[in-house]
Design an enzyme around this catalytic site. Sequence first.
Site, mmCIF file in Angstrom:
data_model
loop_
_atom_site.group_PDB
_atom_site.id
_atom_site.type_symbol
_atom_site.label_atom_id
_atom_site.label_comp_id
_atom_site.label_asym_id
_atom_site.label_seq_id
_atom_site.Cartn_x
_atom_site.Cartn_y
_atom_site.Cartn_z
ATOM 1 N N HIS A 118 0.836 -1.204 0.000
ATOM 2 C CA HIS A 118 0.000 0.000 0.000
ATOM 3 C C HIS A 118 0.868 1.249 0.000
ATOM 4 O O HIS A 118 1.966 1.270 0.560
ATOM 5 C CB HIS A 118 -0.988 0.006 1.165
ATOM 6 C CG HIS A 118 -0.376 -0.043 2.538
ATOM 7 N ND1 HIS A 118 0.046 1.093 3.194
ATOM 8 C CD2 HIS A 118 -0.147 -1.074 3.381
ATOM 9 C CE1 HIS A 118 0.512 0.756 4.390
ATOM 10 N NE2 HIS A 118 0.414 -0.551 4.528
ATOM 11 N N ASP A 127 -0.122 4.281 1.105
ATOM 12 C CA ASP A 127 -0.491 5.270 2.109
ATOM 13 C C ASP A 127 0.180 4.992 3.441
ATOM 14 O O ASP A 127 0.671 3.896 3.703
ATOM 15 C CB ASP A 127 -2.007 5.333 2.280
ATOM 16 C CG ASP A 127 -2.622 3.993 2.672
ATOM 17 O OD1 ASP A 127 -2.114 2.946 2.208
ATOM 18 O OD2 ASP A 127 -3.594 3.978 3.451
ATOM 19 N N ASP A 175 6.359 0.799 7.115
ATOM 20 C CA ASP A 175 4.951 0.512 6.837
ATOM 21 C C ASP A 175 4.389 1.557 5.872
ATOM 22 O O ASP A 175 3.762 2.506 6.294
ATOM 23 C CB ASP A 175 4.169 0.517 8.155
ATOM 24 C CG ASP A 175 2.727 0.127 8.001
ATOM 25 O OD1 ASP A 175 2.408 -0.585 7.033
ATOM 26 O OD2 ASP A 175 1.898 0.518 8.854
ATOM 27 N N GLU A 192 -5.147 1.540 2.390
ATOM 28 C CA GLU A 192 -5.087 0.352 3.252
ATOM 29 C C GLU A 192 -5.266 0.731 4.718
ATOM 30 O O GLU A 192 -5.861 -0.023 5.491
ATOM 31 C CB GLU A 192 -3.741 -0.369 3.050
ATOM 32 C CG GLU A 192 -3.635 -1.714 3.767
ATOM 33 C CD GLU A 192 -3.111 -1.634 5.190
ATOM 34 O OE1 GLU A 192 -3.159 -2.653 5.909
ATOM 35 O OE2 GLU A 192 -2.635 -0.550 5.599
ATOM 36 N N GLU A 193 -4.755 1.883 5.103
ATOM 37 C CA GLU A 193 -4.777 2.268 6.515
ATOM 38 C C GLU A 193 -6.168 2.681 6.995
ATOM 39 O O GLU A 193 -6.364 2.878 8.192
ATOM 40 C CB GLU A 193 -3.783 3.409 6.768
ATOM 41 C CG GLU A 193 -2.318 3.058 6.492
ATOM 42 C CD GLU A 193 -1.734 2.072 7.496
ATOM 43 O OE1 GLU A 193 -2.483 1.567 8.355
ATOM 44 O OE2 GLU A 193 -0.526 1.800 7.404
ATOM 45 N N GLU A 200 3.976 -6.269 3.952
ATOM 46 C CA GLU A 200 3.868 -5.646 5.279
ATOM 47 C C GLU A 200 5.058 -6.056 6.156
ATOM 48 O O GLU A 200 5.663 -7.111 5.940
ATOM 49 C CB GLU A 200 2.565 -6.074 5.959
ATOM 50 C CG GLU A 200 1.306 -5.567 5.290
ATOM 51 C CD GLU A 200 0.955 -4.145 5.674
ATOM 52 O OE1 GLU A 200 1.741 -3.494 6.399
ATOM 53 O OE2 GLU A 200 -0.105 -3.668 5.230
ATOM 54 N N HIS A 252 3.183 2.613 12.797
ATOM 55 C CA HIS A 252 2.223 3.513 13.469
ATOM 56 C C HIS A 252 2.835 4.160 14.714
ATOM 57 O O HIS A 252 2.097 4.583 15.611
ATOM 58 C CB HIS A 252 0.930 2.769 13.850
ATOM 59 C CG HIS A 252 0.206 2.173 12.698
ATOM 60 N ND1 HIS A 252 -1.102 1.731 12.790
ATOM 61 C CD2 HIS A 252 0.566 1.932 11.405
ATOM 62 C CE1 HIS A 252 -1.494 1.245 11.623
ATOM 63 N NE2 HIS A 252 -0.492 1.358 10.764
#
Length: 383
Positions: free
Chosen positions: A79, A81, A111, A143-144, A168, A355
């Site tokens: 992803h 984003d 990530d 995706e997030e 991931e 994150h």
Amino acid sequence: MTQIPDLKTSFTQLIATPSISALEAEQDMSNQGVIDLLHTWFDDLGFQCKVQSVPNSRNKHNLIASFGTGSGGLLLAGHTDTVPFDEGRWSQDPFTLTEKDNRWYGLGTCDMKGFFALIIEALKDMPLEKFKRPLHILASADEETTMNGAKAFAEAKSISPDYAIIGEPTSLKPVYMHKGHLTQGIRVTGRSGHSSDPAKGLNAIEIMHQVMGQLLKLKQHLADNYREDAFSVPYPTMNFGHVHGGDAANRICGCCDLHIDIRPLPGLALEELEQLVLNYLEPISSQHPGSIQVAPLYPGSEPFADNAESSWSKLVAELSSSQPEVVNYATEAPYISKLGCQTLVLGPGSIEQAHQPDEFLDTAYLQQTVELLKQLIYHACIK
């Protein structure tokens, strides 16, 4: 033809291109800048690139880059984003690649925008003219938040690979199964009034007490009837994360809200789980018509399971020197697997850094990942 950048430069450019996903419009960003970079690089490598708008998004796009045609081969997916960053908690600019203590810091290093730079690096030395089966790269959007990018791509079924790797951060260990995620808001609407005459009102807190009792019965039902011992918590979980109702001790509460989080195992689809919640609340809804509303707080994600004993799982385990395992976080895997491919999640870096302020990728993963990608591509597309 532009020159394909070296690994550090491609990392630097991807990190410097913000692509934050958020449910709130004021924080949400288009991923167009990242898509443009990847489009240029894969085009220069000789890939056929298609950019597709993602429905129900704020100017978001998927990129599918393919070398070779026909069915079979390998899909490498990731992803574009990132999550928002914590203002003031980063030690450096999150959009500047910073090298320190054998780590590359920046929002998306781990990530997971960095995964695309590593794919580019691996492909520079691959004999593309020897490919017998196609290689596809998916760079998805959102995706997030909603996973709408992967959902739309899977629904279109524009490719049919044999195998898929979703990059991931798994510390380069293959993941073949994970739980899903469902969050729901439950609102009880009563009738407010003076506490001295309860019969003239309908206390939402009292009804919510009954709601919570029914949900606890559902929680026990899930634990008793669904089990997968591969997980450290081998049953679906339910958490009461937020409850609020009322405004004064001498007023009958007219409204009460509860937020719940449920983590289903593979084999329990979100639609089925949502219906279970409604079924367990039906006795109270029948007693107080119109008083209970249930709605998702944000889009859920389905659980995922592939086969740890499949040929692909065994090959990836051998090449990565790690046995297939399970994780508790969610990915795009349940949607990618709808293409009919054997699907694993595997990528550089640790989920512990995702994150978080000062997100980083340990530089020890760089060459390891490039070499592993080369081997995976060779076995899926050349051998």
